[in-house]
Design a protein around this motif. Structure first.
Motif, PDB file in Angstrom:
ATOM      1  N   ARG A  86      80.655  29.151 102.614  1.00  0.00           N
ATOM      2  CA  ARG A  86      79.350  28.544 102.298  1.00  0.00           C
ATOM      3  C   ARG A  86      79.088  27.219 103.014  1.00  0.00           C
ATOM      4  N   SER A  87      79.814  27.038 104.131  1.00  0.00           N
ATOM      5  CA  SER A  87      79.554  25.877 104.974  1.00  0.00           C
ATOM      6  C   SER A  87      78.115  25.940 105.490  1.00  0.00           C
ATOM      7  N   CYS A  88      77.614  27.176 105.672  1.00  0.00           N
ATOM      8  CA  CYS A  88      76.245  27.356 106.162  1.00  0.00           C
ATOM      9  C   CYS A  88      75.223  26.824 105.158  1.00  0.00           C
ATOM     10  N   GLU A  89      75.560  26.868 103.878  1.00  0.00           N
ATOM     11  CA  GLU A  89      74.612  26.359 102.866  1.00  0.00           C
ATOM     12  C   GLU A  89      74.440  24.853 103.006  1.00  0.00           C
ATOM     13  N   THR A  90      75.553  24.163 103.296  1.00  0.00           N
ATOM     14  CA  THR A  90      75.476  22.706 103.467  1.00  0.00           C
ATOM     15  C   THR A  90      74.640  22.374 104.701  1.00  0.00           C
ATOM     16  N   ALA A  91      74.794  23.184 105.750  1.00  0.00           N
ATOM     17  CA  ALA A  91      74.110  22.888 107.012  1.00  0.00           C
ATOM     18  C   ALA A  91      72.637  23.284 106.997  1.00  0.00           C
ATOM     19  N   CYS A  92      72.260  24.212 106.139  1.00  0.00           N
ATOM     20  CA  CYS A  92      70.910  24.796 106.217  1.00  0.00           C
ATOM     21  C   CYS A  92      69.828  23.863 105.650  1.00  0.00           C
ATOM     22  N   PRO A  93      68.837  23.499 106.471  1.00  0.00           N
ATOM     23  CA  PRO A  93      67.776  22.618 105.965  1.00  0.00           C
ATOM     24  C   PRO A  93      66.764  23.357 105.084  1.00  0.00           C
ATOM     25  N   SER A  94      66.796  24.693 105.102  1.00  0.00           N
ATOM     26  CA  SER A  94      65.803  25.451 104.320  1.00  0.00           C
ATOM     27  C   SER A  94      66.327  25.867 102.950  1.00  0.00           C
ATOM     28  N   GLY A  95      67.534  25.435 102.627  1.00  0.00           N
ATOM     29  CA  GLY A  95      68.075  25.729 101.295  1.00  0.00           C
ATOM     30  C   GLY A  95      68.437  27.185 101.081  1.00  0.00           C
ATOM     31  N   VAL A  96      68.837  27.880 102.148  1.00  0.00           N
ATOM     32  CA  VAL A  96      69.241  29.279 101.978  1.00  0.00           C
ATOM     33  C   VAL A  96      70.510  29.324 101.129  1.00  0.00           C
ATOM     34  N   GLN A  97      70.490  30.167 100.087  1.00  0.00           N
ATOM     35  CA  GLN A  97      71.672  30.310  99.226  1.00  0.00           C
ATOM     36  C   GLN A  97      72.482  31.497  99.734  1.00  0.00           C
ATOM     37  N   TYR A  98      73.256  31.232 100.767  1.00  0.00           N
ATOM     38  CA  TYR A  98      73.970  32.321 101.440  1.00  0.00           C
ATOM     39  C   TYR A  98      74.934  33.054 100.497  1.00  0.00           C
ATOM     40  N   GLY A  99      75.607  32.273  99.622  1.00  0.00           N
ATOM     41  CA  GLY A  99      76.546  32.906  98.679  1.00  0.00           C
ATOM     42  C   GLY A  99      75.861  33.932  97.795  1.00  0.00           C
ATOM     43  N   ARG A 100      74.593  33.672  97.430  1.00  0.00           N
ATOM     44  CA  ARG A 100      73.858  34.586  96.562  1.00  0.00           C
ATOM     45  C   ARG A 100      73.378  35.821  97.336  1.00  0.00           C
ATOM     46  N   LEU A 101      73.592  35.799  98.664  1.00  0.00           N
ATOM     47  CA  LEU A 101      73.276  36.987  99.470  1.00  0.00           C
ATOM     48  C   LEU A 101      74.549  37.802  99.701  1.00  0.00           C
ATOM     49  N   ILE A 102      75.563  37.132 100.257  1.00  0.00           N
ATOM     50  CA  ILE A 102      76.764  37.887 100.669  1.00  0.00           C
ATOM     51  C   ILE A 102      77.541  38.415  99.462  1.00  0.00           C
ATOM     52  N   GLU A 103      77.593  37.644  98.370  1.00  0.00           N
ATOM     53  CA  GLU A 103      78.449  38.075  97.257  1.00  0.00           C
ATOM     54  C   GLU A 103      77.937  39.349  96.592  1.00  0.00           C
ATOM     55  N   PRO A 104      76.658  39.404  96.152  1.00  0.00           N
ATOM     56  CA  PRO A 104      76.196  40.684  95.597  1.00  0.00           C
ATOM     57  C   PRO A 104      76.155  41.801  96.639  1.00  0.00           C
TER      58      PRO A 104
END
Ligand code: SF4
Ligand code: SF4
Length: 452
Positions: A86-104
């Protein structure tokens, strides 16, 4: 005119859930494809392949969900290689919740595989080790006894030296190579430990499963630090594994069962917080409400109860920062560096609190670590399932650590600790890998570490 034929009822096979159907689709739409996350992604940094970047993976998952792309082995490979750091979540300026995509999405992938007869849960490793051993601290303690005896007698090095360990199945070989020097076993916790001085809070201590068996000294250090800060510490015996092992491998129902057991074990209204010292478990505990919505959306009562529990969960450094820590006074003369555990810094956004606490320790010199927020390659069971990428990231981390010439590496996650210890040992160095609470505990007690 012929009589009209009666219409026969049409029977159709029940429709199987689509890949990606568990994901909240709107969350895909938050990504505007700017690519600002790519340079924060460990697998992109290592491979330079867009498909191994957050943007690429979001594109792949969305295309599969839309039915525009088939879930081929190549697509699966790119998704499997994601560390869920979830390093991408910290970097993303648009607030994408990547964990909530990849995990489910991964839960869906596992279910689809199971329908095709490739149920990973039924394989020997998942059945006996991942699900049958790791989540149960008592079983883990028993399983570690032979290793303890071998380490005490020096037989572990002998077995490695003559190549005996190569006879083990590959994953067990890997586990054996990650095993640290085991600490002497600690006494069992009582039900309650009293606060030292005036009581400032009453907290529950989550002791974990693998962490409880291998790092019980860290749990004790955490409890003593809490006591020194005026906390009464409750340690419920009925608590269970956080469920992350199951959830991250697609077994969502058993994960939910663990969640319910924990919410019952800690259901005491007078607890101000539930304290955790392992980043990965902390992120999972804080996510219980979301997971309940995802796995059993119709059960509102369950979701409410799990949300209430999750709301009380605090990482130990986060909790002490909120409480206002009592300044430790014992001098610890040590040159150290701090590695950010992904599930602390990215998943829980806890960056400054552990550093601030460590800065209170007299004599401790904290050298900044280059790429401190890049994953060390541990990532739960990733170091067992993706050994090649895991090793690449471990080497990258070690090179950065060595550049600080430290006597100690400090990190707040059991998995990072195991991974970093193993790579230090493999490279023939002697550097102490410690949890922030071990350092604070020594300072509160006026004791010195055995290094430095
Ligand atoms: S995840 Fe965020 S940073 Fe990455 S491409 Fe999408 S919007 Fe940009
Ligand atoms: S979770 Fe980590 S490995 Fe996965 S895409 Fe995001 S940054 Fe890359």
């Amino acid at each position: 005119m012929p009589a009209e034929q009666p219409t026969l009822p049409v029977t159709t096979a029940p429709e199987l859930p689509r890949l990606g159907s568990t994901v909240e689709y709107e969350k895909f739409l938050d990504c505007v494809h700017c690519g600002l996350c790519t340079s924060a992604c460990p697998t992109y940094l290592e491979t330079g392949d867009e498909n191994n970047s957050p943007r690429g993976r979001i594109y792949l998952m969305r295309a599969v969900t839309d039915g525009r792309l088939e879930m081929t082995n190549t697509v699966k490979r790119h998704l499997d290689l994601c560390l869920d750091c979830r390093s991408c979540e910290t970097a993303c300026p648009s607030g994408v919740q990547y964990g909530r995509l990849i995990e489910p999405f991964r839960v869906d992938m596992q279910k689809a595989e199971a329908r095709r007869g490739n149920d990973a849960a039924k394989g020997w490793f998942n059945r006996w080790i991942m699900y049958g051993l790791f989540p149960y601290p008592e079983r883990m303690r028993w399983a570690l006894w032979p290793a303890r005896i071998m380490q005490t007698l020096g037989l572990d090095r002998l077995a490695e030296g003559v190549g005996l360990t190569k006879l083990l199945p590959q994953r067990l070989q890997r586990m054996q190579s990650q095993l640290p020097r085991l600490q002497p076993s600690t006494p069992r916790f009582p039900d309650v430990l009293p606060a030292i001085g005036p009581r400032r809070a009453r907290v529950g201590l989550f002791t974990g499963c693998v962490a409880d068996a291998m790092f019980s000294h860290v749990n004790w250090a955490t409890a003593r630090v809490l006591q020194a800060n005026g906390c009464e510490v409750v340690i419920p015996k009925a608590q269970a594994c956080c469920g992350a092992i199951h959830y991250h491998s697609g077994a969502d129902l058993p994960a939910l069962d663990f969640a319910n057991r924990n919410s019952v074990a800690f259901a005491q209204d007078d607890l101000d917080a539930v304290i955790i010292n392992v980043a990965g478990c902390g992120a999972m505990l804080k996510d219980y409400g979301h997971i309940a919505h995802e796995v059993a959306p119709q059960d509102h009562q369950q979701a409410e109860q799990l949300e209430k529990f999750a709301h009380k969960v605090r990482d130990i450094s986060e909790f002490l920062a909120e409480l206002g820590p009592i300044k430790p006074t014992g001098e610890i003369r040590l040159r150290a560096t701090y590695h950010d555990a992904c599930h602390l810094v990215h998943a829980q956004k806890i960056r400054e609190q552990p550093r601030d606490l460590l800065s209170l320790v007299p004599g401790l010199e904290l050298i900044p670590l280059v790429e401190s927020e890049i994953c060390c390659g541990a990532a739960g069971s990733y170091n067992l399932t993706e050994p090649e990428m895991s090793d690449r990231l471990a080497e990258r981390k070690l090179a950065n650590i060595l550049a600080t010439k430290p006597q100690a590496v400090i990190t707040g996650n059991a998995g990072c600790s195991l991974q970093i210890q193993a790579s230090i040992r493999k490279a023939g160095h002697k550097i102490w890998v410690a949890h922030p609470m071990e350092i604070l505990d020594l300072s509160y007690r006026g004791e010195k570490p055995s290094v430095g």
